[in-house]
Scaffold this motif. Structure first.
Motif, mmCIF file in Angstrom:
data_model
loop_
_atom_site.group_PDB
_atom_site.id
_atom_site.type_symbol
_atom_site.label_atom_id
_atom_site.label_comp_id
_atom_site.label_asym_id
_atom_site.label_seq_id
_atom_site.Cartn_x
_atom_site.Cartn_y
_atom_site.Cartn_z
ATOM 1 N N SER A 10 -36.868 -45.273 -42.630
ATOM 2 C CA SER A 10 -36.298 -46.351 -43.799
ATOM 3 C C SER A 10 -35.913 -45.572 -45.618
ATOM 4 C CB SER A 10 -36.024 -47.778 -44.454
ATOM 5 O OG SER A 10 -37.248 -48.013 -44.463
ATOM 6 N N ALA A 11 -37.727 -45.526 -45.562
ATOM 7 C CA ALA A 11 -37.655 -45.161 -47.333
ATOM 8 C C ALA A 11 -37.415 -43.333 -46.866
ATOM 9 C CB ALA A 11 -39.183 -44.968 -47.765
ATOM 10 N N GLY A 12 -37.863 -42.637 -46.031
ATOM 11 C CA GLY A 12 -37.136 -40.914 -46.321
ATOM 12 C C GLY A 12 -36.302 -40.770 -44.993
ATOM 13 N N GLU A 13 -35.328 -41.873 -45.485
ATOM 14 C CA GLU A 13 -33.956 -41.073 -44.373
ATOM 15 C C GLU A 13 -32.895 -40.573 -44.987
ATOM 16 O OE1 GLU A 13 -30.063 -44.513 -42.573
ATOM 17 O OE2 GLU A 13 -31.580 -45.019 -43.681
ATOM 18 N N GLY A 14 -32.215 -39.692 -43.731
ATOM 19 C CA GLY A 14 -31.651 -38.297 -44.530
ATOM 20 C C GLY A 14 -32.615 -37.147 -44.517
ATOM 21 N N ASP A 15 -33.687 -37.314 -44.714
ATOM 22 C CA ASP A 15 -34.456 -35.904 -44.941
ATOM 23 C C ASP A 15 -34.493 -35.696 -43.425
ATOM 24 O OD1 ASP A 15 -37.933 -37.324 -45.633
ATOM 25 O OD2 ASP A 15 -36.165 -38.060 -44.593
ATOM 26 N N LYS A 16 -35.228 -34.625 -43.771
ATOM 27 C CA LYS A 16 -35.344 -33.582 -42.377
ATOM 28 C C LYS A 16 -37.059 -33.424 -41.908
ATOM 29 C CE LYS A 16 -33.813 -30.118 -39.341
ATOM 30 N NZ LYS A 16 -32.618 -29.079 -39.238
ATOM 31 N N ALA A 17 -37.490 -33.543 -40.744
ATOM 32 C CA ALA A 17 -38.273 -32.681 -40.256
ATOM 33 C C ALA A 17 -39.109 -31.256 -40.256
ATOM 34 C CB ALA A 17 -38.986 -33.038 -39.319
ATOM 35 N N GLN A 18 -39.613 -30.642 -40.902
ATOM 36 C CA GLN A 18 -39.726 -28.997 -41.286
ATOM 37 C C GLN A 18 -40.337 -29.005 -40.196
ATOM 38 O OE1 GLN A 18 -42.534 -29.495 -44.970
ATOM 39 N NE2 GLN A 18 -40.761 -29.425 -46.095
ATOM 40 N N LEU A 19 -41.393 -29.582 -38.987
ATOM 41 C CA LEU A 19 -41.608 -29.083 -37.655
ATOM 42 C C LEU A 19 -42.552 -30.204 -37.004
ATOM 43 C CD1 LEU A 19 -42.926 -26.528 -36.910
ATOM 44 C CD2 LEU A 19 -45.565 -27.100 -37.797
ATOM 45 N N SER A 20 -41.927 -30.483 -35.728
ATOM 46 C CA SER A 20 -42.010 -31.212 -34.950
ATOM 47 C C SER A 20 -42.796 -30.514 -33.459
ATOM 48 C CB SER A 20 -40.763 -31.435 -34.318
ATOM 49 O OG SER A 20 -39.279 -32.384 -35.278
ATOM 50 N N ILE A 21 -43.260 -31.837 -33.476
ATOM 51 C CA ILE A 21 -44.725 -31.292 -32.003
ATOM 52 C C ILE A 21 -45.441 -32.085 -31.118
ATOM 53 C CG2 ILE A 21 -47.061 -29.985 -31.809
ATOM 54 C CD1 ILE A 21 -46.645 -29.482 -34.796
ATOM 55 N N GLY A 22 -44.778 -31.485 -29.867
ATOM 56 C CA GLY A 22 -45.071 -32.343 -28.750
ATOM 57 C C GLY A 22 -47.018 -32.520 -28.612
ATOM 58 N N ILE A 23 -47.248 -33.883 -28.957
ATOM 59 C CA ILE A 23 -48.776 -33.585 -28.509
ATOM 60 C C ILE A 23 -49.277 -33.994 -27.209
ATOM 61 C CG2 ILE A 23 -51.091 -34.744 -28.845
ATOM 62 C CD1 ILE A 23 -49.829 -32.445 -31.148
ATOM 63 N N ILE A 24 -50.215 -34.049 -26.315
ATOM 64 C CA ILE A 24 -50.374 -34.463 -25.253
ATOM 65 C C ILE A 24 -51.888 -33.605 -25.261
ATOM 66 C CG2 ILE A 24 -50.414 -33.616 -22.476
ATOM 67 C CD1 ILE A 24 -48.008 -32.759 -22.841
ATOM 68 N N ALA A 25 -52.868 -34.856 -25.266
ATOM 69 C CA ALA A 25 -54.199 -35.535 -24.938
ATOM 70 C C ALA A 25 -54.677 -35.761 -24.145
ATOM 71 C CB ALA A 25 -55.120 -36.228 -25.749
ATOM 72 N N ASP A 26 -55.548 -34.194 -22.549
ATOM 73 C CA ASP A 26 -56.762 -35.440 -21.745
ATOM 74 C C ASP A 26 -55.945 -35.828 -20.307
ATOM 75 O OD1 ASP A 26 -59.273 -35.425 -23.132
ATOM 76 O OD2 ASP A 26 -57.871 -35.971 -24.459
#
Length: 290
Positions: A10-26
């Motif tokens: 809510s605090a950052g509403e309207g901004d856009k992610a510069q990078l999005s990464i899916g993470i899978i472990a083990d």
């Protein structure tokens, strides 16, 4: 500082992610019966469902934080077939169980996971530099009997054992001096380019007393704390998960997908100018880190 995800959104509403990464472990897949809380065979279905969900989001890439298999070289083929369904590029870092194969097959593991001769590397994504470490280079499990590198690793492990260091375990491992030098150069280059840094490795380095930690975790933390542009260090290995904050950087240990029969664990990390947001699925908690 870690805050609730809803509050940060809510605090950052309207901004856009510069990078999005899916993470899978083990995922630690193997076609064998469960042992304790580890359901090896079920990882294939969990991975398939995770990939289907990740494909619903606008991601730049997916990173698997090691231990794609539990044992047996034949385990690689069915699990890697699942990754072919991903709509974005995907990358692997090496884990200890990835080398639970015959001595004759150990040298084939990096290439099987899409890695070249250099099993550690970096990528630039705009204002971010992604650094993929190889925490298995210094180890007693990666090389066959009689290999000098294995003997050198055993000598290193013996010193840790003598010092009664919690991280001195044969299923842990470390970085070579050559890789440390390379990492220092990468960190300096990122600073000169005004880039924030994300690091990926299989083994954790913090909290300090974790028995799963990288053999030379103190040295790596000392290096990273000199660079205030390091945003986070992301790893697997400890299936229970963990978290620490040190000198402004976040150290996130993602939970192991292989754990439990039905519940999964994976995440999406979104990088903003002022924070990282982790959307956790299943057992993986969500976090917002300033």
């Amino acid at each position: 500082m870690v805050t609730s995800l809803a509050k940060a959104q809510s605090a950052g509403e309207g901004d856009k992610a510069q990078l999005s990464i899916g993470i899978i472990a083990d995922p630690q897949y193997a076609n064998k019966e469960a042992r304790g809380s580890r359901y090896y065979r079920e990882s294939l279905g969990k991975l398939r469902r995770a990939i289907a969900e990740l494909n619903q989001h606008q991601l730049d890439l997916v990173v698997t934080l090691g231990d794609l298999i539990d044992e047996d070289f034949s385990s690689f083929n069915p699990v890697l077939k699942e990754y072919q369904a991903l709509k974005v590029p995907y990358y692997h870092v090496l884990g200890n169980h990835d080398f639970s194969v015959s001595d004759a097959e150990k040298a084939r593991v990096p290439e099987t996971l899409g890695l070249g001769k250099a099993t550690y590397f970096s990528q630039q994504h705009g204002s971010w530099r992604l650094i993929y470490l190889d925490g298995t280079e210094l180890s007693v499990f990666r090389y066959g009997i009689g290999d000098l590198r294995r003997e050198e690793a055993q000598a290193y492990l013996d010193k840790l054992t003598e010092a009664k260091a919690a991280r001195g375990r044969p299923w842990n491992s470390g970085l070579t001096a050559k890789q440390f030098n390379w990492l220092e150069q990468e960190l300096q280059a990122a600073k000169q380019a005004s880039q924030r840094v994300l690091l990926f490795n299989h083994l954790p380095v913090l909290p300090a007393e974790d028995g799963h930690n990288l053999w030379n975790a103190p040295e790596l933390v000392t290096l990273l704390e000199k660079h205030d542009h390091v945003a986070a260090y992301l790893n697997g290995h400890n299936h229970a998960g963990n978290y620490a904050q040190h000198q402004g950087a976040h150290y996130v240990n993602f939970k192991g997908m292989v754990e439990t029969q039905a519940e999964t664990a994976y995440a999406i990390v979104r990088c903003f100018q002022d924070r990282l947001e982790i959307n956790g699925y299943g057992a993986e908690p969500s976090r917002s880190m300033r």
